[in-house]
Design a protein around this motif. Structure first.
Motif, PDB file in Angstrom:
ATOM      1  N   LEU A 154       1.924   6.573 -17.122  1.00 43.95           N
ATOM      2  CA  LEU A 154       2.227   6.422 -15.633  1.00 43.95           C
ATOM      3  C   LEU A 154       1.277   7.730 -15.060  1.00 43.95           C
ATOM      4  O   LEU A 154       1.479   8.630 -15.264  1.00 43.95           O
ATOM      5  CB  LEU A 154       3.490   6.351 -15.391  1.00 43.95           C
ATOM      6  N   THR A 155       0.458   7.415 -13.790  1.00 44.97           N
ATOM      7  CA  THR A 155      -0.062   8.187 -13.105  1.00 44.97           C
ATOM      8  C   THR A 155       0.137   7.996 -11.657  1.00 44.97           C
ATOM      9  O   THR A 155       0.759   6.720 -11.443  1.00 44.97           O
ATOM     10  CB  THR A 155      -1.493   8.189 -13.128  1.00 44.97           C
ATOM     11  N   VAL A 206       0.215   0.324  -7.197  1.00 44.98           N
ATOM     12  CA  VAL A 206       1.278  -0.689  -6.887  1.00 44.98           C
ATOM     13  C   VAL A 206       1.660  -0.923  -5.479  1.00 44.98           C
ATOM     14  O   VAL A 206       2.225  -1.840  -4.983  1.00 44.98           O
ATOM     15  CB  VAL A 206       2.566  -0.185  -7.900  1.00 44.98           C
ATOM     16  N   ALA A 225       4.352   1.311 -17.755  1.00 38.88           N
ATOM     17  CA  ALA A 225       3.504   2.214 -18.043  1.00 38.88           C
ATOM     18  C   ALA A 225       4.127   3.512 -18.350  1.00 38.88           C
ATOM     19  O   ALA A 225       3.827   4.505 -19.137  1.00 38.88           O
ATOM     20  CB  ALA A 225       2.598   2.558 -16.633  1.00 38.88           C
ATOM     21  N   GLN A 280      -1.805   4.880 -10.351  1.00 41.95           N
ATOM     22  CA  GLN A 280      -0.950   3.753 -10.674  1.00 41.95           C
ATOM     23  C   GLN A 280       0.015   3.248  -9.399  1.00 41.95           C
ATOM     24  O   GLN A 280       0.148   2.231  -9.220  1.00 41.95           O
ATOM     25  CB  GLN A 280      -0.428   3.503 -11.941  1.00 41.95           C
ATOM     26  N   SER A 339       5.338  -3.124 -13.982  1.00 43.36           N
ATOM     27  CA  SER A 339       3.875  -2.426 -14.596  1.00 43.36           C
ATOM     28  C   SER A 339       4.458  -1.167 -14.602  1.00 43.36           C
ATOM     29  O   SER A 339       3.946  -0.292 -15.107  1.00 43.36           O
ATOM     30  CB  SER A 339       2.735  -2.674 -13.826  1.00 43.36           C
ATOM     31  N   VAL A 340       5.244  -0.526 -13.488  1.00 47.00           N
ATOM     32  CA  VAL A 340       5.713   1.062 -13.492  1.00 47.00           C
ATOM     33  C   VAL A 340       6.458   1.269 -14.730  1.00 47.00           C
ATOM     34  O   VAL A 340       6.131   2.242 -15.489  1.00 47.00           O
ATOM     35  CB  VAL A 340       6.350   1.069 -12.136  1.00 47.00           C
TER      36      VAL A 340
END
Length: 449
Positions: free
Chosen positions: A108-109, A116, A102, A112, A98-99
């Protein structure tokens, strides 16, 4: 589970199922070591996070050992280990994937990254407890040191190659996309584990047992055993200060030493050569010096080299950081092989999950605390000062081991009788009367245990 005929006379690498377990560990560890370099660099380079937020990210990765560490052992003891390992690998692969997704979508933040880290941390708790509980089912007890040594060799080899690959990928593709390697590693690990065909029956549930009573039984076993108590104390201290290192080293190497991502990967890879050497030397050293003696010697001799971390400087001075980490890694891996093999021989099979989880709760529960402390110290006083505290802490790690019966023993007992009322005879044949005998146990800087 009974071992197949003649298995005790065969080396662990001649057993198909152990080879698959080893191959899965290699794939998963290589991906994880890439992320060891890449994930903090995502926060530092991509999101410009301050030191405390980087420390908080490291804490999120290890907080699961405090949140679910104890009940995880009871759950693992009620489940078949192999399907659990596969599910944990798949969860980690999806979370890591998912990184980069994003990042490509430009959403991406740090929030997140925290999620994760927490999700993969929970999956790792279950994976590690089940993994250590599965090995004694695949190998006879006389081959556990060789089996654990092979697994440590794989992990140390990944520590050599992974950060270098991670640093190169960060420089080539950017930090978020480099994490694809971690997701792929976990997926490949799940595939190798799926191919293990050793029959595994579901553990029998004890009538009238509950999660609370199962957890309590694991706690009684660990804290009622003197040697397990002191090993837990020493390893908890080592992991506390290892986490301080992991939380501050990316900030130190980037902002104080001014290294590029590729150079950071090389420094971390060079340091991990010590871990590989430790894995290769653990068995011979235990045979030469004794399994009990090598536990405290490994920490006493190598810990002072942590002082090289805050002494390292720009340019060629960065080599001091690598040398210090390499020697500390060497001692950590030798220590791990000896004490993990002892735990696996000592514990009844039905308690393996709870024993490992209880020890992980104690030993790895210090990791988020160390990460938060390292991030806070680096934020307030600078990364070099945080490393000074970290290095000083490694000088304290051997104390629980030195003030214990281990100091007077050569070999460790292989029975469960070493409780507060029964103490093993020392190597000299004398009963231990040390006043500190009731004192309260690592990737990897590797996390221990």
């Amino acid at each position: 589970m009974p071992v197949r005929p003649r298995a005790a006379n065969r080396g662990p690498l001649r057993m198909r199922d152990f080879r698959l377990l080893l191959a899965g560990a290699a794939a998963g560890q290589l991906g994880a070591q890439v992320t060891l370099a890449a994930l903090p660099l995502v926060a530092v380079l991509q999101l410009n996070a301050p030191a405390f937020q980087v420390g908080l990210l490291t804490a999120a990765e290890t907080a699961a050992f405090l949140l679910v560490g104890l009940p995880a052992g009871a759950w693992v003891d009620r489940m078949r280990k192999l399907p659990l390992l596969i599910r944990a690998d798949l969860v980690r692969a999806i979370a890591m994937a998912s990184v980069p997704l994003a990042a490509v979508a430009e959403v991406l933040t740090m929030a997140q990254l925290y999620v994760v880290a927490l999700v993969t941390g929970v999956a790792t708790v279950f994976f590690d407890v089940a993994h250590q509980s599965l090995l004694p089912q695949l190998l006879p007890k006389e081959q556990l040191v060789a089996g654990n040594g092979a697994l440590e060799t794989v992990r140390s080899s990944a520590q050599v190659a992974g950060p270098g690959i991670g640093g190169g990928l960060v420089q080539l593709l950017g930090a978020p996309l480099a994490i694809v390697a971690d997701a792929a590693g976990y997926a490949v690990s799940a595939l190798f584990l799926w191919r293990i065909k050793r029959p595994e029956s579901r553990p029998q549930r004890v009538p009238g047992s509950s999660l609370r009573t199962d957890v309590a039984e694991g706690l009684r076993f660990v804290f009622g055993h003197r040697l397990l108590r002191l090993i837990a104390a020493a390893t908890g201290l080592a992991n506390l200060f290892s986490a301080m290192l992991m939380a501050t080293q990316a900030v130190f190497l980037v902002r104080v030493l001014g290294l590029e991502p590729g150079a950071i990967g090389l420094v971390l890879s060079a340091a991990a050569v010590g871990g590989l050497a430790g894995a290769l030397c653990a068995g011979p050293l235990a045979a030469l010096l004794g399994q009990a003696r090598i536990i405290w010697l490994s920490t006493l001799v190598t810990g002072p080299f942590a002082l090289l971390w805050p002494l390292s400087g720009q340019g060629a001075g960065a080599a001091l950081f690598a040398v210090g980490s390499g020697v500390v890694f060497f001692g950590a891996v030798v220590y791990n092989v000896a004490q993990v093999s002892f735990r696996q021989v000592l514990c009844p099979p039905r308690l393996l999950g709870r024993m490992n989880a209880t020890l992980r709760f104690v030993m790895w529960g210090t990791l988020p605390l160390g990460a938060l402390a390292g991030g806070a110290l680096a934020d307030a006083f600078g990364a070099r000062v945080a490393l000074v505290w970290c290095a000083a802490g490694f000088l304290v790690v051997p104390l629980p081991l030195l003030l214990s019966p281990l100091r007077r023993m050569r070999e460790l007992p292989d029975a469960t009788g070493d409780t507060d009322t029964e103490l093993p005879v020392t190597a000299t044949g004398e009963d231990d009367d040390s006043p500190a005998c009731a004192a309260g146990e690592p990737a990897e800087p590797a996390s221990r245990g």
